[in-house]
Write a protein that holds these residues in place. Structure first.
Motif, PDB file in Angstrom:
ATOM      1  N   ILE A   1      24.433  74.248  62.412  1.00 14.60           N
ATOM      2  CA  ILE A   1      23.928  74.147  61.045  1.00 14.60           C
ATOM      3  C   ILE A   1      24.594  72.967  60.339  1.00 14.60           C
ATOM      4  O   ILE A   1      25.811  72.965  60.142  1.00 14.60           O
ATOM      5  N   ARG A   2      23.793  71.979  59.962  1.00 13.52           N
ATOM      6  CA  ARG A   2      24.329  70.789  59.323  1.00 13.52           C
ATOM      7  C   ARG A   2      24.710  71.047  57.868  1.00 13.52           C
ATOM      8  O   ARG A   2      24.177  71.947  57.216  1.00 13.52           O
ATOM      9  N   ASP A   3      25.611  70.226  57.346  1.00 12.92           N
ATOM     10  CA  ASP A   3      26.092  70.407  55.978  1.00 12.92           C
ATOM     11  C   ASP A   3      24.992  70.119  54.963  1.00 12.92           C
ATOM     12  O   ASP A   3      24.007  69.432  55.249  1.00 12.92           O
ATOM     13  N   LEU A   4      25.183  70.659  53.747  1.00 15.42           N
ATOM     14  CA  LEU A   4      24.212  70.519  52.664  1.00 15.42           C
ATOM     15  C   LEU A   4      24.585  69.431  51.665  1.00 15.42           C
ATOM     16  O   LEU A   4      23.903  69.243  50.666  1.00 15.42           O
ATOM     17  N   GLY A   5      25.688  68.731  51.934  1.00  7.59           N
ATOM     18  CA  GLY A   5      26.139  67.708  50.997  1.00  7.59           C
ATOM     19  C   GLY A   5      27.183  68.201  50.020  1.00  7.59           C
ATOM     20  O   GLY A   5      27.640  67.460  49.150  1.00  7.59           O
ATOM     21  N   PHE A   6      27.586  69.477  50.183  1.00  2.00           N
ATOM     22  CA  PHE A   6      28.637  70.057  49.346  1.00  2.00           C
ATOM     23  C   PHE A   6      29.193  71.267  50.066  1.00  2.00           C
ATOM     24  O   PHE A   6      28.613  71.736  51.049  1.00  2.00           O
ATOM     25  N   CYS A   7      30.314  71.775  49.584  1.00  2.00           N
ATOM     26  CA  CYS A   7      30.914  72.987  50.156  1.00  2.00           C
ATOM     27  C   CYS A   7      31.436  73.836  49.015  1.00  2.00           C
ATOM     28  O   CYS A   7      32.372  73.438  48.312  1.00  2.00           O
ATOM     29  N   LYS A   8      30.842  74.986  48.808  1.00  2.99           N
ATOM     30  CA  LYS A   8      31.224  75.878  47.716  1.00  2.99           C
ATOM     31  C   LYS A   8      32.349  76.802  48.162  1.00  2.99           C
ATOM     32  O   LYS A   8      32.197  77.558  49.114  1.00  2.99           O
TER      33      LYS A   8
END
Length: 220
Positions: free
Chosen positions: A121-128
């Motif tokens: 699963i590739r990143d979404l451009g942020f990490c919460k």
């Protein structure tokens, strides 16, 4: 039994994708590290990853869940992370692999426990951040690369699941499984399974797709 691993960047939505797959009838196995962290905190360990037995607790729970008998009729399971991820975590934490971890890595290789294709699963451009995930976006990308390196070192093929809404990502995975003739009935949702070259960075709103790292591409 065919066992597939779902892994990826922290905070990329992996667990949500797994929930969508479970809701669509797939047998799924939850992430062990999250359970170990939650259980440790009920016992007063606020930062369980700093304790010497952290990795071995994860390995033990992963093995117990993997060896648990499946429901009758289940022929495909999808796992939220694996001992290869635990190896990556150990590396990221700057630790040598424990004897228990090495023994488990040997077992899953010897018994061919997991399929050689791994959904990443590739990143979404942020990490919460969450209670169990205390990592910056920049560090999450470092962690992602450590995972890639570990899976490659152990001979697994990473199949990237590009950034998109979780339901579309689940559709892409189902489509990939169906295209591999692992399902009795292929998906009827009409989604496209499309590869992208491994060096490409997907846009957050890009339609879901599957990309093999060797540049392989096709549409279904």
């Amino acid at each position: 039994m065919k066992r597939y691993i779902l892994t990826g960047t922290p905070g990329a939505g992996k667990t949500t994708v797994l929930r969508h797959l479970r809701e669509r009838g797939y047998a799924t196995v939850e992430e062990a590290a999250t359970s170990v962290i939650a259980r440790s905190r009920t016992r007063g360990r606020t930062e369980p990853w700093t304790h010497d037995d952290f990795i071995d607790q994860i390995v033990g729970l992963q093995r117990r869940r993997q060896t648990r008998p499946p429901r009758p009729g289940v022929t495909v399971q999808i796992y939220d992370r694996s001992p290869i991820c635990t190896h990556a975590l150990s590396t990221y934490l700057g630790r040598e692999p424990s004897d228990l971890l090495l023994a488990e890595l040997d077992r899953i290789a010897r018994e061919a426990v997991y399929q050689p294709q791994v959904f990443f699963i590739r990143d979404l451009g942020f990490c919460k951040p969450t209670a169990a995930r205390r990592i910056s976006y920049a560090d999450s990308l470092v962690f992602e690369q450590v995972h890639r390196d570990s899976y490659r070192a152990f001979g697994y093929e990473l199949i990237d699941v590009l950034a998109a809404p979780a339901a579309e990502r689940a559709d892409a995975i189902i489509g990939a499984l169906a295209a591999g003739r692992l399902l009795a009935q292929p998906t009827t949702r009409g989604n496209t399974v499309a590869a992208e070259p491994s060096g490409r960075q997907p846009e957050p709103c890009q339609p879901a797709g599957i990309a093999k790292e060797d540049g392989w591409s096709r549409s279904v």
